[in-house]
Design an enzyme around this catalytic site. Structure first.
Site, short mmCIF file in Angstrom:
data_model
loop_
_atom_site.label_atom_id
_atom_site.label_comp_id
_atom_site.label_asym_id
_atom_site.label_seq_id
_atom_site.Cartn_x
_atom_site.Cartn_y
_atom_site.Cartn_z
N CYS B 90 75.38 21.60 2.69
CA CYS B 90 74.56 21.50 1.48
C CYS B 90 73.13 21.95 1.76
CB CYS B 90 74.64 20.07 0.92
SG CYS B 90 74.15 19.97 -0.81
N HIS B 220 80.69 18.63 0.88
CA HIS B 220 80.32 17.61 1.87
C HIS B 220 81.56 17.06 2.58
CE1 HIS B 220 76.01 16.82 0.97
NE2 HIS B 220 76.32 17.29 -0.22
N GLU B 222 81.64 15.18 5.15
CA GLU B 222 81.40 13.80 5.60
C GLU B 222 81.64 12.79 4.48
OE1 GLU B 222 79.12 15.79 4.58
OE2 GLU B 222 77.38 14.72 3.75
#
Lengths: 757, 268
Positions: B90, B220, B222
């Site tokens: 990002c 993302h 994560e």
């Protein structure tokens, strides 16, 4: 009679644009025995504002239940604190706060909403907590009504302010709710809730510790350089709205600086806890430096000498009352032992490089606590204020007359037409029934990587507050203006009831609640009457809905009162108590969403249906009517149903759940189907308006056939899960496929793209 | 000893904690370094770098532009040139493009950018779950993609500027490096909105450098590390798994980006 003092006071009030009355000014004059200084006028104007003093509401607020075993800190400090969980031998507390930023958001929606988020997270940070989520309860005027253009602009601006601030700050947005009602055409509501987690032994108080009586303690101001923004903000929040006035009173928010400050704060707290010396920590909100320094000193029983020459300023040459009282955002204050001050300054100024990252930002010592309980401010060697510290925080009180409202809840219309194939789409494609996806799509609900259920997937969002710990947290905020309008008592009771249902529906045990009481002008006895009934409704519901210790209520641990929500043309908002409930899940792996799981499973209705259409979506969206009988609040039944759902989720017998509220059973079933994207529902219910559309509270639950043999009295199987993605009943069928895209897109289409307006 | 992976916190980063936790969960040691902790970051010597998401320097000038010129990026640049793996997520991806590390035809000069989202009827920030898949032979040499099996990988996006843009004359080259592309839940390359959520050229969700050790991606991973992260109404096998299996302790679709690195670094 010669009233030179009165005339002089009147002049001061006019010239300084003070909100205080002449009587209050006389009282102030009497307190000092002389003409107050400009700074003293402004300081007391803020401290005695409705926003800071709760002068109209404090007496009635005493009726709210605030005590329960899990409560660590109830209302009174910046945020409420309750016991939450233990992980790896460490006890953690949940820290919650709830406020309004209504007037600023009406005038400058983007900035007003952004500073609303900025302010509420500060309240949680300053208890020593890390902020782990926020939610927004938004009430806008009718986007299709006579003030539609302005209402749409405000709605777009408020959502933009929230995402621009909250997303950048890195705090996940856990939803909230959005309602539209013409009563908010001239006065929108932006209520914000923040929640955080703190080690139980590291909750910080917002006053100077008693140790400051025996060793030198100083006041450190950290953050953005002080400027003139937000000067008069607290008094603005306590006045009627009239056109565009008050724009200069709206603060300017900066989430970038706040994010860095939040990280520097964590380092500073770590350092200070390491020293072993007690300290105080507080955010700067209403009334800026003047309020934070006087409150920290007074609540610790001490005095303070503030030297305004030491305040880092963004604009040179500001008068002392502006430096002392402006509401410049992104600032925090510490009361620390002088011997550790250098260590704190070093963290902000060197390690986190505030001065390099933001022009003029830094931490500086600007005051010194004194054992003599006097509040003293100097500027350029001259005294700008001098008063007994306790006098500043003492406040003023009014016992305002209240007139009991006449409940306009009436009998429901007799014969009701019922054509589900048309009625359900009409409700789904109304402002009250369409998806709120347009709003959530701007919010970051997943930053922190701890989000288990997002908006639209279940009745509450669920997050993991402590990394590595299996305990989950569910939160929901609610309040139905259409109920409040017809019956202020039931408006309050159902705000609690619905939030509790939403938390229970995911399987969480309600722990505590916060409230924001949004009403009109308290000087009108009818408004005070609505306010009193709203508090009684909340209290009644809380007494029934305590789930931890027998006999204890669901405690209200923090909150806010927002009065004068009306335009100067006289229109008050509908009584709008808004309540957030926080619940705990022992194991986040055993929480329940509203997504249908398995064709062949059964749909169980929990909660008998009564003929209660008042304030309901069926009357509004289908019949174009209003009035009617607001659903009764049935406390014991609500408690019993919530207990049964929580137990059913825990034992995994309930695999999908959704509460029945706006639009009744039919809308709840339609929402489950629309959110699932595959399975459908077949109901064993004919075209019966009471069964389908009454808003009597309840739940819809998906359960496997083998689990429905022992249902309680007030539960029954009403249908089954199908594989066809539709919603049907005995003799009727709703074409959900045909409305799905419009239901999902309607809000974006009306408010953002302004299509068909 | 687990390999040390440096996670850089710039002023305004906000995904550093979960990113470090994701590395820890996959057999690595993620450690957060402040932008100005140059001595600490260079002293230990790390095996890889991750630039996490957020709003570094308030997106001043352009998202990522100021952070790309911070001194700690000299360390990242040096290690990247030496072939160490670097991942930008990002805002981290924006920083990698602004620093000229990706696409890296001429390291140090900016040759692509992440522009404002293009979506019908809306502007600004957009969050939601998307699907992506590895595309092309180049994906096989990227350590971050080694564990992807070619099936669609769901993960959330959350950005206002995520549209990969290249010059016309660079499109052919960019096509080779756009190794992660938005797709439908069934795995068809995204033709446009909503599966390509931001109008990205080549439907690119992630672009690597020519050497293949650096990956800039907008979704993302994560936030898709565990099965509990997956929305219960997501189409496809990951959503089905979330609905039917216990979500606790099960890896999610995003874990493979980090386990790939662990395999590359030969974590046992």
């Amino acid at each position: 009679m010669d009233d030179t003092i009165g005339k002089a006071l009147e002049r001061e009030i006019a010239e300084r644009k003070l909100a205080m009355t002449l009587d209050e000014a006389r009282r102030l004059h009497g307190l000092f025995g002389r003409m107050p200084t400009p700074l003293e006028f402004h300081l007391f104007d803020i401290m005695w504002s409705e926003h800071c003093s709760y002068k109209s509401s404090r007496k009635l607020l005493k009726g709210l239940p605030v005590r329960a075993s899990q409560v660590v800190i109830g209302p009174g400090e910046d945020a409420g604190v309750v016991r939450f969980c233990t992980h790896d031998g460490v006890d953690y507390d949940l820290v919650v706060a709830h406020e309004s930023h209504n007037h600023p958001s009406q005038v400058l929606p983007v900035e007003g909403a952004a500073t609303g988020v900025g302010g509420i997270v500060r309240d949680v940070y300053c208890m020593g907590a890390d902020v782990i989520g926020s939610l927004d309860l938004l009430r806008f005027g009718d986007p299709l009504g006579p003030s539609g253009e302005r209402c749409r602009g405000i709605a777009r601006g408020v959502v933009e302010g929230i995402w621009r601030y909250g997303n950048a700050l890195g705090v996940p947005n856990l939803g909230g709710d959005t309602e539209f009602h013409p009563g908010y055409d001239d006065n929108c509501l932006v209520n914000v809730v923040a929640l955080g987690i703190a080690r139980h032994d590291r909750v910080v108080h917002s006053f100077v510790p008693p140790e400051a009586g025996s060793e030198p303690y100083v006041f450190i101001l950290a953050g953005k350089p002080t400027d003139d923004t937000g000067f008069g903000g607290a008094t603005f929040a306590s006045a009627d709205l009239d056109g565009e006035q008050g724009m200069g009173s709206v603060q300017v928010a900066d989430p970038f600086l706040k994010r860095i400050l939040s990280q520097a704060n964590l380092a500073a707290l770590e350092y200070l806890f390491g020293t072993g010396a007690p300290f105080g920590f507080k955010d700067l909100g209403a009334g800026g430096i003047a309020c934070v320094t006087s409150e920290m000193a007074a609540h610790g029983g001490l005095g303070i000498h503030v030297d305004l020459d030491q305040v880092p300023v963004g604009i040179p040459g500001l008068p002392p009352e502006v430096v002392a009282c402006s509401e410049t955002q992104e600032r925090f204050g510490f009361a620390v032992a002088e011997r550790f001050a250098e260590g704190v300054l070093d963290i902000y100024n060197r390690r986190f490089e505030l001065p390099r990252l933001f022009p003029g930002a830094r931490a500086a010592v600007i005051g010194r606590f004194t054992s003599e309980p006097v509040y003293r401010v100097t500027c350029a060697g001259a005294e700008a204020a001098c008063a007994p510290a306790s006098a500043i925080t003492e406040g003023v009180f009014y016992d305002r007359p209240a007139e009991d409202p006449v409940s306009s809840s009436t009998d429901d219309p007799g014969e009701l037409p019922c054509d589900p194939g048309k009625d359900v789409p009409a409700m789904l494609l109304s402002l009250g029934g369409c998806s709120r996806r347009a709003v959530w799509s701007y919010y970051d609900s997943e930053v922190r990587g701890s989000t288990v259920l997002r908006p639209g997937e279940a009745d509450s969002c669920v997050i993991l507050p402590v990394p590595g710990c299996s305990v989950g947290l569910a939160v929901s905020g609610d309040g139905n203006p259409w109920y409040g309008e017809l019956d202020p008592f039931l408006g309050g009771a159902h705000a609690v009831g619905e939030a509790v249902r939403n938390v229970a529906a995911v399987g969480a045990v309600p722990l505590c609640a916060t409230d924001c009481l949004n009403y009109g002008n308290p000087e009108e006895p009818s408004v005070m009457g609505q306010f009193r009934r709203g508090i009684e409704g909340i209290s009644e519901a809380c007494r029934h809905l305590g789930f931890l210790e027998p006999g204890e209520p669901l405690p209200i641990v923090s909150g806010n009162v927002s009065l004068y929500n009306q335009s100067s043309s006289g229109g008050s908002i509908p009584p709008s108590p808004i309540v957030a409930v926080f619940g705990r899940l022992d194991d986040y792996g055993v929480c329940c969403d509203m997504i249908l799981k398995e064709p062949g499973n059964l749909l169980v209705l929990l909660g008998p249906r009564h003929r209660e259409f008042g304030g309901g979506l069926f009357l509004r969206a289908v019949l174009g009517g209003s009035g009617g009988r607001v659903p009764l609040f049935r406390g014991p039944l609500e408690a019993e149903m919530a207990r049964w759902v929580i137990a059913g989720v825990k034992s995994r017998r309930i695999v999908a759940s959704h509460d029945i509220s706006v639009g009744g059973l039919a809308l709840a079933a339609a929402e489950m189907v629309l959110s699932s994207g595959g399975p459908g529902i077949r109901l064993e219910i004919g075209a019966d308006p009471v069964q389908l559309y009454s808003e009597t509270p309840g739940y819809l639950l998906e359960m496997a056939p083998r689990h429905v043999d022992r249902l309680p009295d007030h539960a029954r199987v009403i249908g089954e899960i199908t594989g066809d993605g539709g919603l049907s009943g005995d003799g009727w069928r709703v074409d959900l496929a045909g409305v799905r895209d419009r239901w999902s897109d309607m809000l974006a289409s009306v408010v953002w793209r302004e299509e068909g307006v | 000893m687990k390999p040390l992976v440096a996670v850089v916190r710039f002023p305004g980063s906000n995904c550093e904690y979960e990113t470090a936790r994701a590395l820890d969960a996959c057999g690595l040691h993620g450690r957060i370094y402040n932008w100005n902790e140059l001595d600490e970051a260079s002293g230990r010597g790390c095996s890889a770098w991750v630039l996490p998401g957020g709003f570094s320097f308030q997106d001043r000038v352009r998202a990522g532009a100021v952070a790309a010129r911070e001194r700690i990026m000299d360390l990242v640049f040096r290690d990247a040139q030496a072939g160490k793996p670097v991942l930008g997520i990002c805002n981290g991806a924006q920083i990698l493009l602004e620093s000229g590390l990706v696409p890296g035809w001429n390291p140090g000069s900016v040759q692509g950018c992440l522009a404002g989202n293009l979506a019908p009827g809306r502007t600004g920030y957009l969050s939601g779950w998307v699907f992506m898949k590895p595309v092309g032979a180049g994906a096989g040499k990227c350590p971050w993609l080694m564990d992807l099996d070619g099936a669609p990988v769901p993960a959330p996006i959350a950005h206002a500027e995520g549209r990969f843009v290249f010059r016309d004359e660079d499109m052919a080259g960019a096509s080779e490096l756009a190794v992660l592309r938005y797709c439908t839940p069934e795995g068809e390359e995204a033709a446009g909105w909503p599966h390509n959520p931001n109008g990205s050229a080549l439907a690119a969700a992630g672009v690597m450098n020519t050497r293949g050790n650096i990956l800039a991606m907008m979704p993302h991973p994560e936030r898709a590390l565990h099965l509990f992260h997956v929305p219960p109404n997501l189409p496809g096998p990951w959503g089905e798994a979330r609905r039917t299996r216990g979500a606790v302790g099960t890896p999610g679709p995003g874990a493979s980006f980090f386990t790939g690195l662990a395999r590359y670094l030969e974590v046992p």
